[in-house]
Design an enzyme around this catalytic site. Structure first.
Site, PDB file in Angstrom:
ATOM      1  N   ARG A 187     -34.405  -9.743   3.700  1.00 10.85           N
ATOM      2  CA  ARG A 187     -34.871 -10.933   2.774  1.00 10.85           C
ATOM      3  C   ARG A 187     -36.425 -11.042   2.993  1.00 10.85           C
ATOM      4  NH1 ARG A 187     -30.194  -9.895   2.034  1.00 10.85           N
ATOM      5  NH2 ARG A 187     -28.691 -11.500   1.887  1.00 10.85           N
ATOM      6  N   SER A 247     -26.974 -18.318   1.107  1.00 13.06           N
ATOM      7  CA  SER A 247     -27.174 -18.704   2.624  1.00 13.06           C
ATOM      8  C   SER A 247     -28.335 -19.447   2.564  1.00 13.06           C
ATOM      9  CB  SER A 247     -27.177 -17.013   3.086  1.00 13.06           C
ATOM     10  OG  SER A 247     -26.180 -16.342   3.023  1.00 13.06           O
ATOM     11  N   GLU A 263     -33.789 -19.543   4.748  1.00 16.59           N
ATOM     12  CA  GLU A 263     -33.930 -18.511   3.844  1.00 16.59           C
ATOM     13  C   GLU A 263     -34.729 -18.759   2.545  1.00 16.59           C
ATOM     14  OE1 GLU A 263     -31.139 -16.225   1.168  1.00 16.59           O
ATOM     15  OE2 GLU A 263     -30.857 -15.119   3.084  1.00 16.59           O
TER      16      GLU A 263
HETATM   17  N1  EPU Z   1     -18.266 -16.598   9.079  1.00 12.50           N
HETATM   18  C1  EPU Z   1     -17.435 -17.510   9.910  1.00 12.50           C
HETATM   19  N2  EPU Z   1     -17.605 -19.083   9.602  1.00 12.50           N
HETATM   20  C2  EPU Z   1     -18.466 -18.935   8.457  1.00 12.50           C
HETATM   21  C3  EPU Z   1     -19.076 -18.217   8.019  1.00 12.50           C
HETATM   22  C4  EPU Z   1     -18.934 -16.716   8.216  1.00 12.50           C
HETATM   23  O1  EPU Z   1     -17.045 -17.111  11.210  1.00 12.50           O
HETATM   24  O2  EPU Z   1     -18.321 -20.380   8.316  1.00 12.50           O
HETATM   25  C5  EPU Z   1     -18.229 -15.218   9.908  1.00 12.50           C
HETATM   26  C6  EPU Z   1     -17.085 -14.527   8.817  1.00 12.50           C
HETATM   27  O3  EPU Z   1     -15.933 -14.537   9.104  1.00 12.50           O
HETATM   28  C7  EPU Z   1     -17.888 -13.045   8.954  1.00 12.50           C
HETATM   29  C8  EPU Z   1     -19.334 -13.279   9.532  1.00 12.50           C
HETATM   30  O4  EPU Z   1     -19.455 -14.598   9.858  1.00 12.50           O
HETATM   31  O5  EPU Z   1     -17.084 -12.489  10.124  1.00 12.50           O
HETATM   32  C9  EPU Z   1     -20.276 -12.783   8.437  1.00 12.50           C
HETATM   33  O6  EPU Z   1     -19.791 -13.687   7.148  1.00 12.50           O
HETATM   34  P1  EPU Z   1     -19.895 -13.099   5.598  1.00 12.50           P
HETATM   35  O7  EPU Z   1     -19.443 -11.974   5.598  1.00 12.50           O
HETATM   36  O8  EPU Z   1     -19.611 -14.443   4.852  1.00 12.50           O
HETATM   37  O9  EPU Z   1     -21.445 -12.578   5.549  1.00 12.50           O
HETATM   38  P2  EPU Z   1     -22.727 -13.439   5.857  1.00 12.50           P
HETATM   39  O10 EPU Z   1     -23.492 -12.695   6.967  1.00 12.50           O
HETATM   40  O11 EPU Z   1     -22.630 -14.844   6.049  1.00 12.50           O
HETATM   41  C10 EPU Z   1     -24.482 -12.316   4.342  1.00 12.50           C
HETATM   42  C11 EPU Z   1     -25.703 -12.530   3.359  1.00 12.50           C
HETATM   43  C12 EPU Z   1     -25.092 -13.025   2.050  1.00 12.50           C
HETATM   44  C13 EPU Z   1     -24.228 -11.773   1.409  1.00 12.50           C
HETATM   45  C14 EPU Z   1     -23.136 -11.626   2.657  1.00 12.50           C
HETATM   46  C15 EPU Z   1     -22.228 -10.368   2.146  1.00 12.50           C
HETATM   47  C16 EPU Z   1     -27.541 -13.540   4.664  1.00 12.50           C
HETATM   48  C17 EPU Z   1     -28.158 -14.578   5.216  1.00 12.50           C
HETATM   49  N3  EPU Z   1     -26.376 -13.551   4.024  1.00 12.50           N
HETATM   50  O12 EPU Z   1     -23.728 -13.266   4.689  1.00 12.50           O
HETATM   51  O13 EPU Z   1     -26.051 -13.229   1.199  1.00 12.50           O
HETATM   52  O14 EPU Z   1     -23.750 -12.026   0.245  1.00 12.50           O
HETATM   53  O15 EPU Z   1     -23.704 -11.222   3.969  1.00 12.50           O
HETATM   54  O16 EPU Z   1     -23.197  -9.282   2.304  1.00 12.50           O
HETATM   55  O17 EPU Z   1     -27.772 -12.232   5.116  1.00 12.50           O
HETATM   56  C18 EPU Z   1     -27.753 -14.860   0.412  1.00 12.50           C
HETATM   57  O18 EPU Z   1     -28.569 -14.334   0.976  1.00 12.50           O
HETATM   58  O19 EPU Z   1     -27.963 -15.871  -0.157  1.00 12.50           O
HETATM   59  C19 EPU Z   1     -26.302 -14.411   0.569  1.00 12.50           C
HETATM   60  C20 EPU Z   1     -25.223 -15.292   0.044  1.00 12.50           C
END
Ligand code: EPU
Length: 346
Positions: A164, A246, A342
């Protein structure tokens, strides 16, 4: 080139925060950006480049000159054994570009479907989702230097992409530093979509789709449809509920720090990285602190994904930032981890 005064910015930021630009210039091409750089009155002003406004928190009226990027255009510029090269104007809507490439038989961007914002913002923060980052599909970009009005082209290496992050987010602090924050306006981006196409299905949510459907060799359109379905199920549509995706980056810790956290919190979601460090899921950390569904004024934490802050209607940028700071404090107190926002805060 027309400089407009007191322009409402609510339609131009995905959080839907009410604020105005003191002065706004719409940039439809290189000539407009160049005209701003060479205009005696405008050139001296600090500038803020506004793309899709999907990664932005407005905390008040914007005093720097707002340059709203409206460069259009979408075409295949090259096809070879290496792949397809597609060029898009920085003002094109990101998701529409992804959909166009799939519909026209130039696959490779499908994992990045439904990311809000415009093409010009994609390299600035090296957007990423479901195992693919922009840098994996990037060829080059054109930009205009706002100090000189000169057009230039940058390769992937020159963009210095990180998680990012890119040269467009970095300030040039010392002479000789190559930082372009506030000093360049991206006009066009070229994507290299490699041949042969291969589905990227490594991300847990996509692996689950493969198991559920029994489709082990999906088409680009199927991956596109899966990504759209996954995102729609857990991320709010900014046209319905204001948000900036995010709100925090996923933090990185050393193996020792991670072992320490796991000893206290065995369920913490973590991913080993190639450099030996470990990435933690910020959404999990925030969720574990009990933030889902909580609010400060009209700013809230999304019920289905704790990493996303939302505007429940009429939130101010101040409320969003107060909520963000309260989340940072509680995650720090419980896990000893500092979360980094972010979005750009203006
Ligand atoms: N999780 C929880 N509770 C929550 C949210 C997440 O337990 O409230 C757990 C999920 O169950 C999962 C893990 O955390 O095991 C990761 O969650 P998720 O797969 O939703 O992905 P993320 O790491 O939260 C990142 C990116 C997103 C992108 C997704 C999918 C960042 C900051 N965010 O989110 O990007 O869409 O992976 O690849 O890297 C963005 O940058 O605006 C964005 C939406």
């Amino acid at each position: 080139m027309i400089a407009e005064s007191n322009v409402p910015l609510q339609p131009y930021n995905s959080f839907g925060i009410v604020a105005k630009a003191h002065t706004l210039v719409r940039v439809a091409g290189e000539a407009d950006a160049r005209a701003v750089a060479l205009d005696p009155a405008l050139s001296a002003q600090p500038k803020f480049v506004l793309g899709g406004g999907s990664n932005l928190v407005l905390t008040g009226d914007v005093k720097p000159l707002v340059l709203k990027v409206e460069v259009r255009g979408l075409r295949l510029v090259d096809e070879s054994a290496r792949g397809w090269v597609v060029e898009a104007g920085a003002g094109e809507t990101w998701h529409d570009v992804v959909a166009w490439t799939i519909a026209n038989g130039y696959p490779g961007l499908e994992n990045l479907a439904l990311i809000p914002g415009t093409v010009g913002g994609a390299p600035v923060q090296n957007i990423g989702a479901y195992g693919v980052e922009l840098q994996d599909r990037f060829e080059s970009l054109d930009a205009v230097h706002l100090d000189t009005g000169e057009c230039f082209t940058l390769s992937a290496a020159q963009c210095a992409f990180g998680y990012r992050d890119s040269v467009f987010k970095r300030e040039a602090v010392r002479p000789g530093d190559f930082g372009l924050a506030g000093r360049a306006l991206i006009t066009r981006v070229r994507f290299l979509l490699p041949k042969p196409w291969k589905a990227e299905l490594g991300y847990a949510d996509l692996e689950r789709r493969v198991l559920e459907t029994g489709i082990t060799r999906p088409t680009p359109q199927q991956v596109f449809d899966w990504v759209c379905a996954i995102r729609s199920a857990k991320l709010p549509d900014p046209r319905v509920i204001g948000n900036a995706g995010s709100f925090f980056k996923n933090p990185t810790v050393t193996p020792d720090q991670c072992a320490d956290i796991i000893a206290r919190e065995p369920k913490v979601v973590h991913y080993p990285m190639l450099d030996g460090n470990i990435k933690l899921a910020a959404g999990w950390l925030i969720d574990a602190c009990g933030w889902k569904g909580k609010s400060v004024g009209q700013a809230g934490v999304y019920e289905k994904q704790a990493l996303v802050l939302v505007n429940r209607g009429g939130a101010t940028g101040g409320e969003v930032m107060t909520l963000a700071k309260a989340i940072q404090t509680s995650v720090y107190e419980r896990f000893g981890i500092r979360l980094e926002p972010e979005p750009v805060v203006v």
